[in-house]
Design an enzyme around this catalytic site. Structure first.
Site, PDB file in Angstrom:
ATOM      1  N   GLN A 111       0.790  -1.227   0.000  1.00 20.47           N
ATOM      2  CA  GLN A 111       0.000   0.000   0.000  1.00 20.47           C
ATOM      3  C   GLN A 111       0.825   1.281   0.000  1.00 20.47           C
ATOM      4  OE1 GLN A 111      -3.029   0.880   3.269  1.00 20.47           O
ATOM      5  NE2 GLN A 111      -4.289   0.025   1.615  1.00 20.47           N
TER       6      GLN A 111
ATOM      7  N   HIS B  46       4.290   7.494   5.268  1.00 20.05           N
ATOM      8  CA  HIS B  46       3.576   7.442   3.993  1.00 20.05           C
ATOM      9  C   HIS B  46       4.289   8.262   2.922  1.00 20.05           C
ATOM     10  CE1 HIS B  46       0.514   6.463   7.027  1.00 20.05           C
ATOM     11  NE2 HIS B  46      -0.065   5.738   6.076  1.00 20.05           N
TER      12      HIS B  46
END
Length: 689
Positions: free
Chosen positions: A432, A479
């Site tokens: 992801q 992220h």
């Protein structure tokens, strides 16, 4: 099938063979110089398992499973060629340890490559069962069946000590969730090198497996051949029908050394060794045969013949040729069919699309054309279609059996592709965020990257691993990572990094058709061109057949002839977001910059790089990664060496500042990352030479 006298005699012959092999290896320790283990004490369960398997099945032995290999029909000579790392080693051509098989021989069960890392084979082997179930549900011609529609089973052999590895848990979770046709054969000798089960494990494998709802389990006395045979007959027959996972725990003695390098007398006392010997399956089978009427003379003849065979095979193996050193670089990759750009890059009637749609459309076309293509990862199923909508609508179009969510288990996502690929399924998987590659890195390094090389080309892993990467807009420390240097340190994988929609689609197709593992780094900030200055990442959608070979860079912008002739030009070598920082700097240095977009980081278009640097004499390598010890710095070093005679200045590098992670505050993020302004300052310095 009941146990016959002939079957028991065959098992006895192979036990004699395994014992003779252990003895001759021990007597020739200097010759048998490479680390190895033997199966003494484990022979009964290994042979009982092997005897029930057919050529349509799959099995992953572990490093103590030489008796299993004998039971499958491999000759002592073949195993010895691997023991001595000879050229004709049928499994790895002299590259891997003893009893590390890989085989696609049509007359035996398939054996994919597995590493020595404890428990790591469990995920790839579960991936085989996953592939089989997919082919079953798809009614695919790729599924191998036996007579009368007999369905294949998968056996994953392991030691009890390996069950404490977290990756075993990931595999078992998936196996019970999807009800896969796999048998986890756990050989429990109560040792993990020098550590006992009591000091390292709160429970054994049988007890642990109780927590995995849907896993059937059974214990067996692994020293008794008859009991082992009947249990494995029952379990394998049931899995062929039920298609559900089973665990078989066989309690066995460890009669030999852990390995030739870690010897039993280093850490095991005589009384413990004596207790282990009481459970030796060899004399137990001997007594059984005598009890059913086989004479001692006949058994002695079987033993003598086995020992003579082993002695002759060992002499042959010792005299066999070593590998030619010139072959050391063979089989790092399987040849790719994609060697030239083809198709239409910018059709006149095509609308501009963002990069995220280019990826989506490429995968849609792949899945329409190839039933064997599947897509899985976290949140890619039809409910969400990916956190960036990069898989939107695919779940609805192709169904849950082809596009589906996994649990949060990066190791399984990556490692399962090894087994899936071996069945003919072509997995496209997604991690992801780049920051979360690390739980899967073990599988990427240990299993995926080495499979082609250590199987001597038999098992390249055909998989496309998608990884959203890069920083923008306050993504924060978990992220925003750039991970290309870490990936490029792994040999045996390819790494692509498109910077625009056309390249995204063309490289995605090339990655799918490449028979090797390809990691596709996809910059989140370029997906939708939300970052100012990245509007050019949107491009006309290429034709359906458009494809770009991996390893071919692209000249984004050329310097003017005037600047080049006046010695007033610099080439910027970059990729990803760096392309747009470089394009932004051209407004300040009109006509003086040439920009090369690498597009693929491995293989690398060195010819284009060196030709361009030689033309300009000045070069800056631009990256989003933290600069120190980065791929960009390594590339700058190679450029310096190859282009030294043509350089008018040092090769410059500009990357992010050397912080452990990208901070979440957008002002701090900006301070850390390269940008147009920072690039202009470095270019002005380079122009001053």
């Amino acid at each position: 099938m009941m146990i016959t006298k002939d079957l028991s005699l065959d098992a006895y012959r192979l036990m004699c063979t395994a014992a003779a092999m252990a003895d001759i290896y021990e007597a020739n320790r200097q010759t048998c110089k490479y680390v190895h283990s033997t199966s003494r004490g484990h022979e009964a369960i290994q042979l009982a398992t092997a005897f029930h398997l057919t050529p349509i099945d799959y099995i992953s032995p572990y490093y103590r499973d030489e008796s299993m290999l004998l039971g499958l029909g491999y000759e002592p000579y073949q195993l010895m060629l691997q023991l001595l790392a000879k050229a004709d080693d049928p499994f790895s051509a002299g590259r891997s340890y003893y009893a590390h098989p890989s085989s696609n021989a049509g007359d035996k069960p398939t054996i994919i490559h597995q590493s020595s890392a404890t428990g790591m084979q469990v995920i790839p082997t579960t991936g085989i069962a996953q592939g089989i179930r997919y082919l079953e549900k798809s009614d695919s011609s790729l599924l191998r069946k036996g007579e009368n529609g007999l369905l294949p089973v998968v056996v994953c052999s392991m030691g009890d000590g390996s069950v404490t590895e977290g990756e075993v848990s990931e595999a078992w979770q998936f196996a019970v969730l999807k009800q896969l046709p796999i048998i986890y054969l756990v050989q429990n000798n109560n040792w993990g090198i020098s550590a006992t089960a009591a000091e390292t494990r709160a429970m054994d494998a049988y007890e642990y497996a109780a927590g995995f709802k849907g896993m059937k389990r059974i214990r067996v006395n692994g020293s008794g051949f008859e009991e082992c045979y009947m249990v494995m007959q029952e379990v394998i027959a049931e899995v062929r029908q039920s298609r559900a996972p089973h665990l078989v725990q066989a309690d066995v003695p460890l009669l030999g050394h852990h390995t030739s390098g870690v010897r039993k007398d280093f850490y095991r006392k005589e009384d413990e060794l004596s207790r282990q010997a009481d459970n030796d399956p060899f004399p137990q089978l001997h007594r059984t045969l005598v009890a059913i009427g086989v004479s001692e003379d006949e058994l002695l003849q079987v033993k003598n013949l086995a020992f003579a065979r082993v002695s002759a095979d060992f002499a042959r193996a010792v005299s066999a040729a070593d590998p030619n050193p010139a072959t050391v670089d063979n089989h790092v990759f399987a040849p790719t069919p994609v060697i030239a750009e083809k198709g239409e890059r910018c059709p006149s009637n095509s609308e501009k699309i963002p990069m995220v749609d280019a990826a989506l459309f490429a995968i849609r076309e792949i899945m329409e054309d190839h039933e064997e293509a599947v897509l899985y990862g976290q949140d890619v199923g039809k409910t969400l279609g990916g956190v960036f909508r990069e898989a939107a609508t695919l779940g609805e179009q192709f169904g849950d059996h082809r596009v589906f969510n996994t649990a949060i288990q990066e190791a399984y996502i990556i490692g399962s592709t090894v087994g899936m690929s071996s069945t003919g399924v072509k997995p496209i998987v997604e991690v992801q965020f780049a920051d979360y590659i690390y739980p899967g890195f073990n599988q990427l390094v240990t299993e995926v990257s080495k499979s082609c090389y250590l199987s001597a080309g038999k098992f390249p892993v055909q998989t496309l691993i998608r990884i959203p990467t890069g920083a923008y807009g306050g993504g924060g420390p978990y992220h925003s990572a750039s991970i290309e240097t870490m990936l490029l340190s792994v040999k045996g994988i390819k790494v692509a990094y498109p910077s625009n929609a056309a390249d995204m689609k063309g490289l995605m197709k090339a990655a799918f058709y490449d028979p090797n593992p390809v990691v596709m780094l996809e910059h989140k900030g370029l997906y939708w061109s939300k970052v100012p200055g990245t509007e050019d990442a949107r491009m006309a959608e290429p034709s359906r057949d458009y494809i770009i070979p991996l390893g071919k860079g692209r000249r984004v912008l050329e310097a003017s002839t005037e600047a080049l002739n006046n010695g007033e030009s610099i080439c910027i070598i970059t990729y990803g977001m760096g392309v747009y920082w470089a394009k932004g700097a051209t407004q300040h240095f009109k006509g003086k910059l040439e920009i090369i977009d690498l597009r693929t980081l491995f293989p690398l278009d060195e010819e284009l790089i060196y030709q361009t640097v030689q033309k300009h004499g000045k070069c800056l390598v631009l990256t989003e990664e933290q600069q120190n010890n980065s791929f960009a710095e390594a590339l700058a070093g190679r450029i310096s060496k190859e282009c030294f005679r043509f350089l008018d200045a040092p090769v410059y590098v500009l990357g992010a500042s050397n912080n452990p992670s990208v901070p979440i505050n957008t002002m701090l993020e900006k301070a850390m990352l390269p940008n147009v302004e920072k690039l202009i300052i470095r270019l002005e310095e380079l122009f001053s030479y």
